[in-house]
Design a protein around this motif. Structure first.
Motif, short mmCIF file in Angstrom:
data_model
loop_
_atom_site.label_atom_id
_atom_site.label_comp_id
_atom_site.label_asym_id
_atom_site.label_seq_id
_atom_site.Cartn_x
_atom_site.Cartn_y
_atom_site.Cartn_z
N HIS A 26 0.84 -1.21 0.00
CA HIS A 26 0.00 0.00 0.00
C HIS A 26 0.87 1.25 0.00
O HIS A 26 1.95 1.27 0.60
CB HIS A 26 -0.91 0.00 1.22
CG HIS A 26 -1.90 -1.13 1.21
ND1 HIS A 26 -3.14 -1.03 0.62
CD2 HIS A 26 -1.80 -2.41 1.64
CE1 HIS A 26 -3.77 -2.19 0.72
NE2 HIS A 26 -2.97 -3.05 1.35
N ASP A 66 -3.76 3.82 2.36
CA ASP A 66 -3.36 4.07 3.74
C ASP A 66 -1.93 3.66 4.06
O ASP A 66 -1.57 3.47 5.22
CB ASP A 66 -4.36 3.42 4.72
CG ASP A 66 -4.54 1.93 4.44
OD1 ASP A 66 -3.84 1.39 3.56
OD2 ASP A 66 -5.39 1.31 5.10
N HIS A 101 -5.99 0.05 -1.49
CA HIS A 101 -7.40 -0.24 -1.23
C HIS A 101 -8.30 0.58 -2.16
O HIS A 101 -8.30 1.81 -2.10
CB HIS A 101 -7.79 0.18 0.20
CG HIS A 101 -7.05 -0.54 1.28
ND1 HIS A 101 -7.33 -1.84 1.64
CD2 HIS A 101 -6.06 -0.14 2.10
CE1 HIS A 101 -6.53 -2.19 2.63
NE2 HIS A 101 -5.75 -1.18 2.93
N HIS A 133 2.58 -1.43 4.66
CA HIS A 133 1.91 -0.12 4.76
C HIS A 133 2.90 0.97 5.19
O HIS A 133 2.47 2.06 5.56
CB HIS A 133 0.78 -0.15 5.78
CG HIS A 133 -0.52 -0.76 5.31
ND1 HIS A 133 -0.67 -2.10 5.04
CD2 HIS A 133 -1.74 -0.20 5.06
CE1 HIS A 133 -1.94 -2.33 4.67
NE2 HIS A 133 -2.59 -1.19 4.68
#
Ligand code: AMP
Ligand code: ZN
Ligand code: FE
Ligand code: FE
Length: 283
Positions: free
Chosen positions: A9, A14, A39, A250
């Motif tokens: 990501h 995020d 996402h 992330h």
């Protein structure tokens, strides 16, 4: 051995690295190929693709769609879509609208609990990317309402918790269909999040999805232990599904997960990329 990471990501959703930063980090940690799977958005893909050319690393465009399922959390990864496909674009816009609708609802619930967070604070944290619950959780930590992001989720933001608001989203079948309609490969993300370790139950879920056109299964994953990974590999083999894997990196938003390495022991063989590319030819 050549390795890859097919689940990451960026700031487009995020994650905390920009697409460009993520690509250069992938080179730094020695990966042969990397996918970006934000996402419900493909906004980070053009920048990632350009950086990958510059950095000479193989790049796989992707997305991770949240879908409705009765138990746990089901996410559907999609790889190698034609990004300009009209129906794919339309579905992503619909999901964006549902997300935009949901954030104010969560903020209103938090306000009612005496923990005000403003949209402006979230916008600063998301750096222009799509805003989700992790940004809300980070704002709550920053304001001293909770000690950690996981505490924010556990007490307030997870499904069924006090400040949870659902987002009306896609069915698994719809996600599979829209990914395939755009020439992409639908892959069931992190099966552990379906909250079962029962092989017969997992087989029955995945086999139902395969009947609807699912083409792959994310067997190698940061939160899968050896036994669960073997179970997933067995199910994928029985159903003729492409095996994939990724860390779900992330950046700072999940500091315990390292790009390409997960919690430290993750290794995703490059054969996963070859299998995806072979499946693409057959779509
Ligand atoms: P959303 O997109 O708003 O539905 O939020 C989903 C994101 O929240 C995913 O990226 C997850 O990684 C993250 N998430 C879900 N549960 C937790 C948790 N308990 N702790 C930290 N992050 C979580
Ligand atoms: Zn995420
Ligand atoms: Fe996910
Ligand atoms: Fe993810």
């Amino acid at each position: 051995m050549k390795t890859c990471d097919l689940h990451t990501h960026t700031t487009a959703s995020d994650g905390s690295d920009t697409p460009r930063e993520l690509i250069f980090k992938a080179v730094e940690v020695g990966l042969s190929a990397v996918a970006v799977t934000d996402h419900d958005t493909t906004k980070g893909l053009p920048e990632a693709e350009e950086a990958a050319k510059e950095a000479s690393i193989e790049f796989i465009p992707g997305v991770e769609l949240s879908v409705n399922f009765k138990k746990g959390n089901m996410h559907m990864l999609g790889y190698l879509m034609d990004n300009s496909n009209a129906r794919f674009r339309e579905v992503l816009e619909r999901v964006q609208a549902a997300r935009a609708d949901r954030n104010p609802k969560i903020l209103a619930l938090l306000e009612g609990l005496g923990m005000p967070v403003s949209m402006k604070e979230l916008e600063e944290l998301s750096q222009g990317g799509q805003i989700g619950r992790p940004h809300i959780a980070r704002a709550m930590v920053k304001k001293g309402y909770v000690k950690s992001v996981s505490e924010a989720f556990e007490k307030f933001l997870k499904r069924g918790a006090k400040a949870y608001a659902p987002k009306s989203i896609l069915s698994p079948e719809e996600a599979i269909e829209v990914i395939r309609g755009a020439g992409g490969i639908p892959v069931l993300a992190h099966p552990f999040s379906l909250l079962t370790r029962d092989e017969a139950e997992l087989f029955s879920i995945v086999s139902g999805l395969a009947d609807s056109g699912l083409m792959g299964m994310e067997c190698y994953y940061s939160e899968h232990d050896e036994a669960f990974t073997s179970m997933c590999l067995g199910i994928a083999r029985r159903l003729g599904l492409v095996v994939t894997g990724g860390s779900d990196y992330h950046g700072k938003a999940k500091p315990h997960i390292m790009l390409g390495r997960g919690r430290g022991g993750l290794v995703v063989p490059y054969s996963c990329v070859e299998a995806l590319l072979a499946a693409k030819v057959n779509v």
